[in-house]
Design a protein around this motif. Structure first.
Motif, PDB file in Angstrom:
ATOM      1  N   PRO A  31      49.040-109.694 -88.805  1.00 38.43           N
ATOM      2  CA  PRO A  31      47.713-109.439 -89.360  1.00 38.43           C
ATOM      3  C   PRO A  31      47.567-108.109 -90.080  1.00 38.43           C
ATOM      4  O   PRO A  31      46.457-107.686 -90.374  1.00 38.43           O
ATOM      5  N   GLY A  32      48.633-107.400 -90.370  1.00 36.70           N
ATOM      6  CA  GLY A  32      48.524-106.133 -91.074  1.00 36.70           C
ATOM      7  C   GLY A  32      48.224-104.988 -90.128  1.00 36.70           C
ATOM      8  O   GLY A  32      48.635-104.996 -88.967  1.00 36.70           O
ATOM      9  N   VAL A  33      47.459-103.999 -90.616  1.00 32.52           N
ATOM     10  CA  VAL A  33      47.225-102.783 -89.838  1.00 32.52           C
ATOM     11  C   VAL A  33      45.762-102.556 -89.490  1.00 32.52           C
ATOM     12  O   VAL A  33      45.432-101.596 -88.807  1.00 32.52           O
ATOM     13  N   HIS A  34      44.866-103.408 -89.951  1.00 31.23           N
ATOM     14  CA  HIS A  34      43.437-103.205 -89.706  1.00 31.23           C
ATOM     15  C   HIS A  34      42.945-104.210 -88.663  1.00 31.23           C
ATOM     16  O   HIS A  34      43.033-105.413 -88.868  1.00 31.23           O
ATOM     17  N   PHE A  35      42.442-103.668 -87.556  1.00 28.42           N
ATOM     18  CA  PHE A  35      41.954-104.516 -86.473  1.00 28.42           C
ATOM     19  C   PHE A  35      40.482-104.237 -86.186  1.00 28.42           C
ATOM     20  O   PHE A  35      40.040-104.311 -85.044  1.00 28.42           O
ATOM     21  N   GLY A  36      39.727-103.882 -87.246  1.00 32.77           N
ATOM     22  CA  GLY A  36      38.297-103.682 -87.097  1.00 32.77           C
ATOM     23  C   GLY A  36      37.848-102.239 -87.035  1.00 32.77           C
ATOM     24  O   GLY A  36      36.650-101.974 -87.041  1.00 32.77           O
ATOM     25  N   ASP A  37      38.770-101.290 -86.980  1.00 33.40           N
ATOM     26  CA  ASP A  37      38.425 -99.876 -86.872  1.00 33.40           C
ATOM     27  C   ASP A  37      39.102 -99.114 -88.011  1.00 33.40           C
ATOM     28  O   ASP A  37      40.316 -98.900 -87.993  1.00 33.40           O
ATOM     29  N   ASP A  38      38.308 -98.696 -89.005  1.00 29.07           N
ATOM     30  CA  ASP A  38      38.859 -97.989 -90.166  1.00 29.07           C
ATOM     31  C   ASP A  38      39.656 -96.755 -89.756  1.00 29.07           C
ATOM     32  O   ASP A  38      40.740 -96.497 -90.289  1.00 29.07           O
ATOM     33  N   HIS A  39      39.121 -95.987 -88.823  1.00 27.71           N
ATOM     34  CA  HIS A  39      39.765 -94.730 -88.446  1.00 27.71           C
ATOM     35  C   HIS A  39      41.077 -94.946 -87.692  1.00 27.71           C
ATOM     36  O   HIS A  39      41.957 -94.089 -87.732  1.00 27.71           O
ATOM     37  N   ALA A  40      41.222 -96.061 -87.035  1.00 31.43           N
ATOM     38  CA  ALA A  40      42.487 -96.386 -86.372  1.00 31.43           C
ATOM     39  C   ALA A  40      43.478 -96.999 -87.359  1.00 31.43           C
ATOM     40  O   ALA A  40      44.694 -96.819 -87.218  1.00 31.43           O
ATOM     41  N   ARG A  42      43.924 -96.341 -90.584  1.00 32.82           N
ATOM     42  CA  ARG A  42      44.525 -95.380 -91.526  1.00 32.82           C
ATOM     43  C   ARG A  42      45.825 -94.787 -90.984  1.00 32.82           C
ATOM     44  O   ARG A  42      46.865 -94.859 -91.662  1.00 32.82           O
ATOM     45  N   PRO A  43      45.826 -94.195 -89.781  1.00 31.84           N
ATOM     46  CA  PRO A  43      47.109 -93.661 -89.287  1.00 31.84           C
ATOM     47  C   PRO A  43      48.124 -94.762 -88.951  1.00 31.84           C
ATOM     48  O   PRO A  43      49.334 -94.541 -89.051  1.00 31.84           O
ATOM     49  N   LEU A  44      47.651 -95.947 -88.584  1.00 29.35           N
ATOM     50  CA  LEU A  44      48.582 -97.039 -88.315  1.00 29.35           C
ATOM     51  C   LEU A  44      49.323 -97.428 -89.590  1.00 29.35           C
ATOM     52  O   LEU A  44      50.526 -97.703 -89.553  1.00 29.35           O
ATOM     53  N   ARG A  47      52.022 -94.992 -89.974  1.00 36.18           N
ATOM     54  CA  ARG A  47      53.068 -95.196 -88.956  1.00 36.18           C
ATOM     55  C   ARG A  47      53.934 -96.410 -89.283  1.00 36.18           C
ATOM     56  O   ARG A  47      55.074 -96.501 -88.820  1.00 36.18           O
ATOM     57  N   VAL A  48      53.414 -97.335 -90.064  1.00 34.68           N
ATOM     58  CA  VAL A  48      54.197 -98.492 -90.522  1.00 34.68           C
ATOM     59  C   VAL A  48      54.995 -98.129 -91.766  1.00 34.68           C
ATOM     60  O   VAL A  48      56.171 -98.472 -91.898  1.00 34.68           O
ATOM     61  N   ASN A  49      54.376 -97.422 -92.691  1.00 31.93           N
ATOM     62  CA  ASN A  49      55.000 -97.151 -93.985  1.00 31.93           C
ATOM     63  C   ASN A  49      56.095 -96.091 -93.932  1.00 31.93           C
ATOM     64  O   ASN A  49      57.110 -96.212 -94.620  1.00 31.93           O
ATOM     65  N   GLU A  50      55.907 -95.050 -93.141  1.00 40.79           N
ATOM     66  CA  GLU A  50      56.885 -93.968 -93.127  1.00 40.79           C
ATOM     67  C   GLU A  50      58.260 -94.394 -92.614  1.00 40.79           C
ATOM     68  O   GLU A  50      59.278 -94.039 -93.226  1.00 40.79           O
ATOM     69  N   LEU A  66      57.401-102.286 -99.481  1.00 43.61           N
ATOM     70  CA  LEU A  66      56.069-102.743 -99.847  1.00 43.61           C
ATOM     71  C   LEU A  66      55.119-102.157 -98.807  1.00 43.61           C
ATOM     72  O   LEU A  66      55.121-102.568 -97.651  1.00 43.61           O
ATOM     73  N   ALA A  67      54.351-101.155 -99.204  1.00 47.38           N
ATOM     74  CA  ALA A  67      53.512-100.403 -98.270  1.00 47.38           C
ATOM     75  C   ALA A  67      52.320-101.221 -97.789  1.00 47.38           C
ATOM     76  O   ALA A  67      51.752-102.018 -98.538  1.00 47.38           O
ATOM     77  N   SER A  68      51.950-100.973 -96.546  1.00 49.11           N
ATOM     78  CA  SER A  68      50.754-101.592 -95.964  1.00 49.11           C
ATOM     79  C   SER A  68      49.542-100.724 -96.261  1.00 49.11           C
ATOM     80  O   SER A  68      49.631 -99.492 -96.217  1.00 49.11           O
TER      81      SER A  68
END
Length: 95
Positions: A31-40, A42-44, A47-50, A66-68
Motif C-alpha cells: 500500500p505504499g508509505v501513507h497510512f492516514g498520517d501525513d506526518h508519519a 513523510r519520514p517513512l 526510510r524507503v527511498n534512501e 523509483l522513489a515512493s
C-alpha cells in the motif's frame, strides 16, 4: 506485515543474471508509505527511498530507483519528489 516476501540484493542479482536481466527497478509495492498520517508518511518515504539509493550506488547499472511519495499528502509528496530527484538521483517515482 506477514505478506512481505523475503528479498536480498545478492539473490536478486543472481536471479537477474540467470534470466539475463541487466537492470531491475527498485520500488515499494502497495500500500505504499501513507497510512492516514501525513506526518508519519513523510519520514517513512525517506526510510524507503534512501536504502534504495544505497543499492543503486552499490550496484551501478544493475538497479534503478523509483522513489515512493507520501501521497495523498501533496506538500509532502512534492518535497519528497524534490529530494528524490535532487539528492537521491532517483530514476522516477511510484504513484
Amino acid at each position: 506485515m506477514p505478506a512481505i516476501p523475503a528479498w536480498n540484493p545478492a539473490a536478486a542479482l543472481a536471479l537477474m543474471d540467470q534470466l539475463g536481466s541487466e537492470t531491475a527497478m527498485l520500488s515499494s509495492s502497495s500500500p505504499g508509505v501513507h497510512f492516514g498520517d501525513d506526518h508519519a508518511a513523510r519520514p517513512l518515504a525517506q526510510r524507503v527511498n534512501e536504502p534504495g539509493r544505497e543499492l543503486v550506488q552499490a550496484h551501478p547499472g544493475r538497479f534503478g530507483l523509483l522513489a515512493s511519495l507520501p501521497l495523498p499528502d501533496l506538500d509532502g509528496a512534492l518535497a519528497e519528489l524534490r529530494y528524490a530527484f535532487d539528492v537521491l538521483k532517483a530514476d522516477g517515482v511510484v504513484l
